[in-house]
Design a protein around this motif. Structure first.
Motif, short mmCIF file in Angstrom:
data_model
loop_
_atom_site.label_atom_id
_atom_site.label_comp_id
_atom_site.label_asym_id
_atom_site.label_seq_id
_atom_site.Cartn_x
_atom_site.Cartn_y
_atom_site.Cartn_z
N GLN A 127 0.83 -1.20 0.00
CA GLN A 127 0.00 0.00 0.00
C GLN A 127 0.87 1.25 0.00
O GLN A 127 2.02 1.23 0.46
CB GLN A 127 -0.94 0.03 1.21
N LEU A 128 0.32 2.32 -0.54
CA LEU A 128 1.00 3.61 -0.53
C LEU A 128 -0.04 4.68 -0.21
O LEU A 128 -1.07 4.79 -0.86
CB LEU A 128 1.64 3.90 -1.89
N ARG A 129 0.26 5.47 0.83
CA ARG A 129 -0.66 6.53 1.25
C ARG A 129 -0.08 7.89 0.88
O ARG A 129 1.03 8.22 1.29
CB ARG A 129 -0.89 6.44 2.76
N ILE A 130 -0.83 8.63 0.09
CA ILE A 130 -0.37 9.92 -0.41
C ILE A 130 -1.25 11.03 0.18
O ILE A 130 -2.46 11.00 0.03
CB ILE A 130 -0.44 9.98 -1.95
N ALA A 131 -0.62 11.99 0.85
CA ALA A 131 -1.34 13.14 1.39
C ALA A 131 -1.06 14.34 0.49
O ALA A 131 0.09 14.75 0.33
CB ALA A 131 -0.89 13.43 2.82
N LYS A 132 -2.10 14.88 -0.11
CA LYS A 132 -1.98 16.01 -1.04
C LYS A 132 -2.54 17.27 -0.39
O LYS A 132 -3.65 17.27 0.14
CB LYS A 132 -2.75 15.70 -2.32
N ASP A 133 -1.74 18.34 -0.43
CA ASP A 133 -2.26 19.60 0.11
C ASP A 133 -3.37 20.12 -0.78
O ASP A 133 -3.37 19.93 -2.01
CB ASP A 133 -1.14 20.65 0.20
N THR A 134 -4.31 20.81 -0.18
CA THR A 134 -5.49 21.27 -0.91
C THR A 134 -5.19 22.28 -2.00
O THR A 134 -6.02 22.49 -2.90
CB THR A 134 -6.52 21.86 0.10
N VAL A 135 -4.01 22.92 -1.98
CA VAL A 135 -3.69 23.90 -3.03
C VAL A 135 -3.22 23.22 -4.32
O VAL A 135 -3.02 23.90 -5.33
CB VAL A 135 -2.62 24.92 -2.58
N LEU A 136 -3.05 21.91 -4.29
CA LEU A 136 -2.67 21.19 -5.50
C LEU A 136 -3.91 20.56 -6.13
O LEU A 136 -4.73 19.97 -5.43
CB LEU A 136 -1.65 20.08 -5.18
N PRO A 137 -4.06 20.65 -7.45
CA PRO A 137 -5.21 20.02 -8.10
C PRO A 137 -5.09 18.50 -8.06
O PRO A 137 -3.99 17.95 -8.03
CB PRO A 137 -5.13 20.55 -9.54
N ALA B 124 0.62 14.86 8.73
CA ALA B 124 0.30 13.51 8.26
C ALA B 124 1.55 12.68 8.08
O ALA B 124 1.57 11.47 8.38
CB ALA B 124 -0.48 13.59 6.94
N LEU B 125 2.62 13.32 7.61
CA LEU B 125 3.88 12.60 7.40
C LEU B 125 4.56 12.30 8.74
O LEU B 125 5.05 11.18 8.96
CB LEU B 125 4.80 13.42 6.50
N ILE B 126 4.59 13.27 9.61
CA ILE B 126 5.24 13.10 10.91
C ILE B 126 4.52 12.03 11.74
O ILE B 126 5.15 11.20 12.40
CB ILE B 126 5.27 14.44 11.68
N ALA B 127 3.19 12.05 11.70
CA ALA B 127 2.38 11.09 12.47
C ALA B 127 2.24 9.76 11.75
O ALA B 127 1.53 8.88 12.24
CB ALA B 127 1.01 11.69 12.76
N GLU B 128 2.88 9.62 10.59
CA GLU B 128 2.85 8.39 9.78
C GLU B 128 1.44 8.02 9.34
O GLU B 128 1.08 6.86 9.25
CB GLU B 128 3.50 7.23 10.55
N ARG B 129 0.63 9.06 9.04
CA ARG B 129 -0.67 8.81 8.41
C ARG B 129 -0.53 8.73 6.90
O ARG B 129 -1.47 8.38 6.21
CB ARG B 129 -1.67 9.93 8.77
N CYS B 130 0.65 9.09 6.40
CA CYS B 130 0.90 8.98 4.97
C CYS B 130 2.35 8.59 4.75
O CYS B 130 3.19 8.68 5.66
CB CYS B 130 0.58 10.30 4.25
N ASP B 131 2.64 8.12 3.54
CA ASP B 131 4.01 7.75 3.16
C ASP B 131 4.66 8.82 2.31
O ASP B 131 5.88 8.98 2.33
CB ASP B 131 4.00 6.43 2.38
N LEU B 132 3.85 9.56 1.56
CA LEU B 132 4.34 10.59 0.65
C LEU B 132 3.49 11.84 0.82
O LEU B 132 2.26 11.77 0.75
CB LEU B 132 4.28 10.10 -0.79
N ALA B 133 4.13 12.97 1.07
CA ALA B 133 3.42 14.24 1.23
C ALA B 133 3.66 15.10 0.00
O ALA B 133 4.81 15.29 -0.42
CB ALA B 133 3.91 14.96 2.49
N LEU B 134 2.60 15.62 -0.56
CA LEU B 134 2.68 16.49 -1.75
C LEU B 134 2.16 17.87 -1.40
O LEU B 134 1.04 18.01 -0.90
CB LEU B 134 1.85 15.91 -2.89
N GLY B 135 2.98 18.88 -1.63
CA GLY B 135 2.55 20.25 -1.36
C GLY B 135 2.77 20.70 0.07
O GLY B 135 2.12 21.64 0.52
N ALA B 136 3.67 20.04 0.78
CA ALA B 136 3.98 20.46 2.16
C ALA B 136 4.59 21.86 2.12
O ALA B 136 5.38 22.19 1.24
CB ALA B 136 4.94 19.47 2.81
#
Length: 300
Positions: A96-106, A139-151
């Protein structure tokens, strides 16, 4: 502890139902029919039930047999998924791969990459979540995601890899018929203070929330994401700064109007980030792919 129901017995039961007869099932499983008959008879004996109604010319599943088959197929699928997951893990591909995307990214550019990844035929479950402001790092620090986009904001040091994606340009925009549209000269803080401002709420769960581009106003209205903020300002509910790359269509249709504003709103750098100890191949693929995406933001 001995269990009457085995995966082998379930495979036999499944094959008989799919192929329509013991003989056809035996051929599909590369076994002799007598071996399948023995497996089913032993299962019936161990469970103390009849799985097939043999009173007719063609053996048919009983109600209990149908229930066992339906539930058993779920076990077969789960066992198959576990086998594939172990094999992929051994090869370096995550399950599995969890991606957290910031809301300013489409979202669309990311989904295009997911579609491209699917062509690799790797069974990796992908989860996409949306975060706001500090929530992406959180999300990345708390390990709710593996990849953060738009941090954005202060970069945590030490345990993360990160790459600069570009910068977001913000503009002060109002609805076409909003009273501020007819303000003479550049809009200043005093003019803005007379109207409600729309603010996106920080999505941090464990880290202190932070604010971005707050304006003094008679009322603050918090919304969950960029889409909601754009919608609120389109409807004239309030005013505020918006990411320019997300409102190009609304600007072209003159549904939103950009106003000169004396209140400073600097560009915000955005980063891709992940943990240094994560060496998964799916993570590596998406980190590289997402770094080449045209998100619409300013590249340095």
């Amino acid at each position: 502890m001995h269990h009457a129901i085995t995966l082998e017995a379930l495979r036999v039961l499944d094959a008989i139902d799919r192929k329509g007869s013991f003989g056809a099932a035996a051929e599909a499983l590369f076994k002799v029919p007598s071996a399948l008959s023995y497996t089913i008879q032993k299962l019936e004996s161990d469970l103390g039930i009849n799985l097939f109604d043999r009173s007719k010319q063609k053996a048919q599943l009983t109600t209990a047999g149908r229930l066992l088959l339906e539930q058993g197929r779920q076990l077969l699928q789960a066992a198959s998924a576990i086998e594939e997951a172990v094999q992929q893990l051994e090869s370096g591909w995550e399950t599995q791969l969890r991606i957290a995307k910031d809301t300013v990214l489409p979202l669309a550019p990311l989904l295009q990459q997911v579609n491209a990844f699917n062509q690799l035929d790797k069974r990796v479950a992908i989860t996409i979540s949306e975060e706001v402001l500090g929530g992406t790092w959180d999300a990345l620090i708390a390990e709710r995601c593996d990849l953060a986009l738009g941090a954005s904001g202060d970069l945590p040091r030490g345990i993360f890899e990160y790459r600069l994606m570009g910068e977001v340009e913000f503009v002060f925009a109002v609805a076409r018929e909003h009273p501020l549209r007819f303000h003479k000269g550049p809009v200043d803080a005093a003019a803005i203070a007379a109207f409600p401002t729309i603010v996106i709420a920080d999505s941090s769960l464990s880290s202190p929330g932070r604010s971005s581009g707050l304006l003094e106003s008679r009322q603050m209205i918090r919304v969950p994401n960029a889409v909601a903020k754009i919608q609120a300002q389109l409807m004239g509910v309030g005013v505020g700064f918006l990411p320019k790359h997300l409102i190009q269509n609304e600007i072209q249709r003159e549904e939103l109007v950009i106003l000169d504003c004396t209140v400073p709103r600097p560009n915000i750098p955005l980063y891709i980030a992940w943990r240094k100890n994560n060496s998964g191949k799916a993570l590596e693929w998406f980190a590289n792919a997402c770094n080449t995406i045209n998100w619409g933001i300013q590249k340095n």
